[in-house]
Design a protein around this motif. Structure first.
Motif, short mmCIF file in Angstrom:
data_model
loop_
_atom_site.label_atom_id
_atom_site.label_comp_id
_atom_site.label_asym_id
_atom_site.label_seq_id
_atom_site.Cartn_x
_atom_site.Cartn_y
_atom_site.Cartn_z
N LEU A 194 11.36 -4.01 -5.15
CA LEU A 194 12.37 -3.18 -4.50
C LEU A 194 13.33 -2.74 -5.60
CD1 LEU A 194 13.02 -5.17 -1.24
CD2 LEU A 194 12.55 -2.74 -1.37
N THR A 195 13.47 -1.44 -5.79
CA THR A 195 14.19 -0.95 -6.96
C THR A 195 14.71 0.46 -6.73
OG1 THR A 195 14.02 -0.81 -9.37
CG2 THR A 195 12.14 0.01 -8.10
N GLU A 196 15.49 0.94 -7.68
CA GLU A 196 15.90 2.34 -7.80
C GLU A 196 16.09 2.60 -9.29
OE1 GLU A 196 16.22 4.89 -5.72
OE2 GLU A 196 15.97 3.83 -3.82
N PRO A 221 17.11 -5.45 -8.68
CA PRO A 221 15.76 -5.46 -8.12
C PRO A 221 15.49 -6.76 -7.36
CG PRO A 221 15.65 -6.11 -10.41
CD PRO A 221 17.09 -5.76 -10.12
N ILE A 222 14.56 -6.65 -6.44
CA ILE A 222 14.02 -7.80 -5.72
C ILE A 222 12.51 -7.79 -5.94
CG2 ILE A 222 13.64 -8.89 -3.46
CD1 ILE A 222 16.56 -9.03 -4.24
N TYR A 223 11.97 -8.93 -6.34
CA TYR A 223 10.53 -9.05 -6.56
C TYR A 223 9.96 -9.97 -5.48
CZ TYR A 223 11.98 -7.33 -11.12
OH TYR A 223 12.54 -6.59 -12.12
N ILE A 224 9.01 -9.45 -4.72
CA ILE A 224 8.40 -10.19 -3.63
C ILE A 224 6.93 -10.43 -4.00
CG2 ILE A 224 7.89 -10.23 -1.16
CD1 ILE A 224 10.03 -7.80 -1.05
N PHE A 225 6.58 -11.69 -4.16
CA PHE A 225 5.21 -12.06 -4.53
C PHE A 225 4.50 -12.57 -3.27
CE2 PHE A 225 7.85 -12.47 -8.24
CZ PHE A 225 7.10 -11.86 -9.23
N GLU A 269 0.82 -1.22 0.00
CA GLU A 269 0.00 0.00 0.00
C GLU A 269 0.85 1.26 0.00
OE1 GLU A 269 -3.24 0.15 -0.54
OE2 GLU A 269 -3.24 -2.03 -0.68
N LYS A 270 2.01 1.19 0.60
CA LYS A 270 2.94 2.32 0.64
C LYS A 270 3.62 2.55 -0.71
CE LYS A 270 7.08 3.82 3.08
NZ LYS A 270 8.05 3.57 4.12
N GLY A 271 3.65 1.51 -1.54
CA GLY A 271 4.39 1.55 -2.79
C GLY A 271 3.80 2.45 -3.86
N LEU A 272 4.63 2.70 -4.87
CA LEU A 272 4.24 3.51 -6.02
C LEU A 272 3.62 2.64 -7.09
CD1 LEU A 272 7.63 5.44 -6.34
CD2 LEU A 272 5.50 6.35 -5.37
N THR A 273 2.60 3.15 -7.76
CA THR A 273 2.07 2.44 -8.92
C THR A 273 3.12 2.50 -10.03
OG1 THR A 273 1.08 4.40 -9.90
CG2 THR A 273 -0.30 3.13 -8.34
N THR A 274 2.92 1.72 -11.06
CA THR A 274 3.86 1.73 -12.20
C THR A 274 3.94 3.14 -12.79
OG1 THR A 274 3.39 -0.58 -12.69
CG2 THR A 274 4.36 0.73 -14.46
N ASP A 288 20.28 -3.36 -13.65
CA ASP A 288 19.54 -4.62 -13.61
C ASP A 288 18.04 -4.36 -13.52
OD1 ASP A 288 21.71 -6.42 -13.81
OD2 ASP A 288 22.11 -6.29 -11.67
N ALA A 289 17.65 -3.37 -12.74
CA ALA A 289 16.24 -3.02 -12.62
C ALA A 289 15.71 -2.48 -13.95
CB ALA A 289 16.03 -2.00 -11.51
N MET A 290 16.51 -1.65 -14.60
CA MET A 290 16.10 -1.08 -15.89
C MET A 290 15.78 -2.20 -16.89
SD MET A 290 18.40 1.08 -18.59
CE MET A 290 19.44 -0.36 -18.84
N LEU A 291 16.57 -3.26 -16.86
CA LEU A 291 16.38 -4.38 -17.78
C LEU A 291 15.25 -5.31 -17.36
CD1 LEU A 291 20.13 -5.26 -18.34
CD2 LEU A 291 18.60 -4.19 -19.99
N ASN A 292 15.13 -5.57 -16.07
CA ASN A 292 14.19 -6.58 -15.59
C ASN A 292 12.80 -6.07 -15.26
OD1 ASN A 292 15.68 -9.21 -15.43
ND2 ASN A 292 17.11 -7.90 -14.31
N ASN A 293 12.68 -4.83 -14.82
CA ASN A 293 11.35 -4.33 -14.45
C ASN A 293 10.36 -4.37 -15.60
OD1 ASN A 293 12.17 -3.99 -11.81
ND2 ASN A 293 12.41 -1.77 -11.93
N PRO A 294 10.74 -3.99 -16.82
CA PRO A 294 9.75 -4.09 -17.90
C PRO A 294 9.29 -5.53 -18.16
CG PRO A 294 11.58 -2.69 -18.56
CD PRO A 294 11.96 -3.33 -17.26
#
Length: 156
Positions: free
Chosen positions: A57-59, A108-112, A8-13, A64-70
């Motif tokens: 979890l990203t910046e 990045p870290i992806y938590i499902f 809930e604290k997180g940012l939308t895409t 790595d985030a730039m490549l994997n987030n999309p």
């Protein structure tokens, strides 16, 4: 704080991308150019209806985030997984629960997690085979006390 509260604290895409100051154009290019195959879409669709959500979890400065987030966003779209972005550097309390090798704040870290807030899977920061390659290549570079350190690490 539980995963649902972090989510809930997180940012939308849209919020995350609009706030990016580094790698925004590159990430958007990857997002526009990347597509899932029919088989990959079918695999992702198997997760629909499971009530999964994902925290990223990203910046924006992270390559790595730039490549994997999309890629994650395309998979999440097919799987009907709601995604929120948490900035690592402003949220170390969460980041420190997902350290790489117990010490590194790698992203990045992806938590499902499910609708009950129970963690179901974690991925990141890199696929194991890619991490093996990176580790192997880093071993070939000089140590910090070597005069060639900065040059060989691309720092000058």
């Amino acid at each position: 704080m539980g995963l649902k509260q972090w989510f809930e604290k997180g940012l939308t895409t849209k919020e995350y991308i609009s706030g990016m100051k580094v790698n925004k154009e590159k990430m958007e290019h990857i997002n526009d150019a990347f597509t899932l195959s029919v088989k990959e879409k079918e695999e992702a669709q198997k997760f629909q209806g499971l009530g999964l959500s994902a925290i990223v979890l990203t910046e924006d400065w992270c390559g790595d985030a730039m490549l994997n987030n999309p890629i994650l966003l395309h998979i999440a779209e097919e799987a009907k997984i709601d995604v929120r972005f948490i900035l690592r550097d402003q949220n170390l309390e969460l980041m420190d629960q997902y350290l790489t090798n117990g010490t590194a704040r790698s992203i990045p870290i992806y938590i499902f997690f499910d609708e009950n807030g129970e963690e179901k899977a974690v991925w990141g920061p890199r696929a194991p085979k890619l991490q093996e390659l990176v580790t192997s290549e880093l071993r070939k570079l000089p140590s910090q006390d070597d005069p060639a350190f900065n040059e060989k690490h691309g720092l000058i």
